[in-house]
Design a protein around this motif. Structure first.
Motif, PDB file in Angstrom:
ATOM      1  N   HIS A 176      44.484  44.217  46.871  1.00 23.45           N
ATOM      2  CA  HIS A 176      44.658  43.452  45.636  1.00 23.45           C
ATOM      3  C   HIS A 176      45.742  42.370  45.792  1.00 23.45           C
ATOM      4  CE1 HIS A 176      44.758  43.098  41.180  1.00 23.45           C
ATOM      5  NE2 HIS A 176      46.047  42.908  41.360  1.00 23.45           N
ATOM      6  N   ASP A 227      44.767  39.428  36.678  1.00 23.21           N
ATOM      7  CA  ASP A 227      43.790  40.161  37.482  1.00 23.21           C
ATOM      8  C   ASP A 227      42.360  39.708  37.180  1.00 23.21           C
ATOM      9  OD1 ASP A 227      45.845  41.405  38.658  1.00 23.21           O
ATOM     10  OD2 ASP A 227      45.578  43.337  37.669  1.00 23.21           O
ATOM     11  N   HIS A 262      53.744  44.089  39.951  1.00 23.26           N
ATOM     12  CA  HIS A 262      54.259  43.604  41.232  1.00 23.26           C
ATOM     13  C   HIS A 262      55.268  42.495  41.038  1.00 23.26           C
ATOM     14  CE1 HIS A 262      50.974  45.875  42.852  1.00 23.26           C
ATOM     15  NE2 HIS A 262      50.142  45.201  42.092  1.00 23.26           N
ATOM     16  N   HIS A 305      45.603  38.186  45.337  1.00 20.33           N
ATOM     17  CA  HIS A 305      46.508  37.233  44.677  1.00 20.33           C
ATOM     18  C   HIS A 305      47.017  36.207  45.693  1.00 20.33           C
ATOM     19  CE1 HIS A 305      46.971  38.845  40.639  1.00 20.33           C
ATOM     20  NE2 HIS A 305      47.219  40.058  41.090  1.00 20.33           N
TER      21      HIS A 305
HETATM   22 ZN    ZN Z   1      47.359  41.855  39.988  1.00 25.10          ZN
END
Ligand code: ZN
Ligand code: KG4
Length: 360
Positions: A132, A324, A163, A136
């Motif tokens: 993931h 996301d 994060h 990004h």
């Molecule tokens: Zn994310």
């Protein structure tokens, strides 16, 4: 269409690179967004869909993993059908499937990865297990995000609810983490401070709106790690300072002033950390800002100043690609496929999966 064959290791291998017209399905289910997208290998987005689980988690004031997993399971298959229809294709038209395989909540990861593998098996096409964070990290290379495209290496500030990292993106599967948070992620700090100010979850956007009417200079809030070497972050002290002010009682204007002070402190801290990071990465071609907090105008302005002073462009993907989504997973899958990388069907989703462990 590209040809794929079983490699000597038993993994499917990519034989002849990825045809520019090949279609790749991306799936994202690592947290509280259920998302699917279909991209052509040249980066054209043919279809994308994101379902937010916000309403399901809001009564609990945060993401409940079991609810998230069940919701992904309930909605992801129909979402895949929807993007296939929107792209005017069927599973048989896909060249590969890329699914988020970590880091994240394990229940959701299992749902997305298993569906991805099922489609890959049924169509005899490669499966790519996407990290993931690499999703990004590679999004700013998606054609159209930065005029002329973005060359490696570049510095990425990943600023989200889960994060908070400063990463030198050197290539596909090649990422050097220069700094991370010592405690809360920056979005988490926004959310916790917003909650203290009586704002709904997730609080970042609400806090930004409240801050617009506030005086950032009224309360002196700490600027954690400001001026210290390196580019690690720390936000828990800032949140505690907000809690202490709130505990003394605030009127409406006071709440706005605290929000403004908090946002200014975060922006100043991030700018300082980013400046240090750029000094640690002299070859960087750009400062990329991503994650939900990149939506914050105060944060953006502070980081744009840092980039300008370093003579570099600041690249901020459109917000829908910062938060996301599955476009970033499909794109990371395309980048990995182009590099000849595919994953075995027994690849296990990983709730913890640092960028340093992905490899190219
Ligand atoms: Zn994310
Ligand atoms: O990237 P994201 O959608 O999801 C993950 O956490 O992976 O980021 C969500 C975070 C939340 O903490 C939210 O409050 C924060 O991004 N956020 C903001 C803003 N919009 C979203 N924080 C500050 N200002 C905003 N405008």
């Amino acid at each position: 269409m590209a040809e794929f064959r079983a490699g000597a290791t038993g993994q499917q291998g990519l034989d002849q690179g990825l045809d520019q017209g090949a279609l790749v399905l991306g799936l994202e289910s690592s947290c509280d967004e259920t998302a699917a997208a279909i991209l052509r290998a040249d980066g054209t987005i043919l279809a994308e869909a994101v379902l937010s689980q916000l309403a399901e988690h809001t009564p609990y004031g945060g993401v409940v993993p079991e609810i998230a997993a069940r919701s992904h399971l309930a909605h992801l298959p129909a979402l895949v059908r929807r993007v296939l229809d929107a792209a005017g294709t069927t599973p048989a038209g896909l060249a590969a499937v890329a699914a988020t395989a970590g880091p994240g909540l394990i229940g959701g990861l299992i749902v997305g990865a298993t569906l991805g593998k099922g489609i890959a098996i049924s169509q005899g096409i490669p499966y790519v297990a996407v990290n993931h964070l690499e999703g990004h990290a590679l999004t700013p290379r998606l054609p159209g995000v930065h005029p002329g495209g973005l060359a490696f290496p570049y510095l990425l500030l990943l600023l989200s609810g889960g994060h908070c990292q400063c990463v030198l993106v050197e290539g596909v599967g090649r990422h050097r983490r220069l700094g991370t948070t010592l405690d809360d992620a920056v979005g988490e700090a926004f959310d916790k401070s917003a909650k203290l100010l009586g704002l709904p979850w997730p609080g970042g956007p609400h806090l930004e709106r409240l801050a617009a009417g506030g005086d950032a200079t009224r309360f002196t809030l700490p600027r954690p790690l400001l001026g210290r070497p390196g580019c690690d972050f720390s936000f828990s002290g800032l949140k505690t300072a907000v809690a202490n002010i709130v505990a003394k009682g605030l009127d409406e204007q006071g709440r706005a002033d605290v929000a403004a002070g908090f946002q200014a402190a975060v922006a100043a801290t991030l700018a300082n950390r980013a400046a240090h990071a750029l000094a640690m990465a002299p070859g960087a071609t750009a400062l990329v800002v991503s994650g939900g907090v990149a939506a914050n105008q105060g944060v953006r302005a502070a980081l744009a100043g840092v980039a300008a002073r370093a003579g570099l462009p600041m690249v901020a993907p459109p917000i829908r690609l910062c938060t996301d989504n599955a476009v970033m997973i499909a794109w990371a899958g395309i980048e990995r496929l182009r590099a000849g990388l595919v994953d075995a069907l027994d690849h296990a989703p990983r709730p913890r999966w640092p960028l340093s462990e992905i490899g190219a």
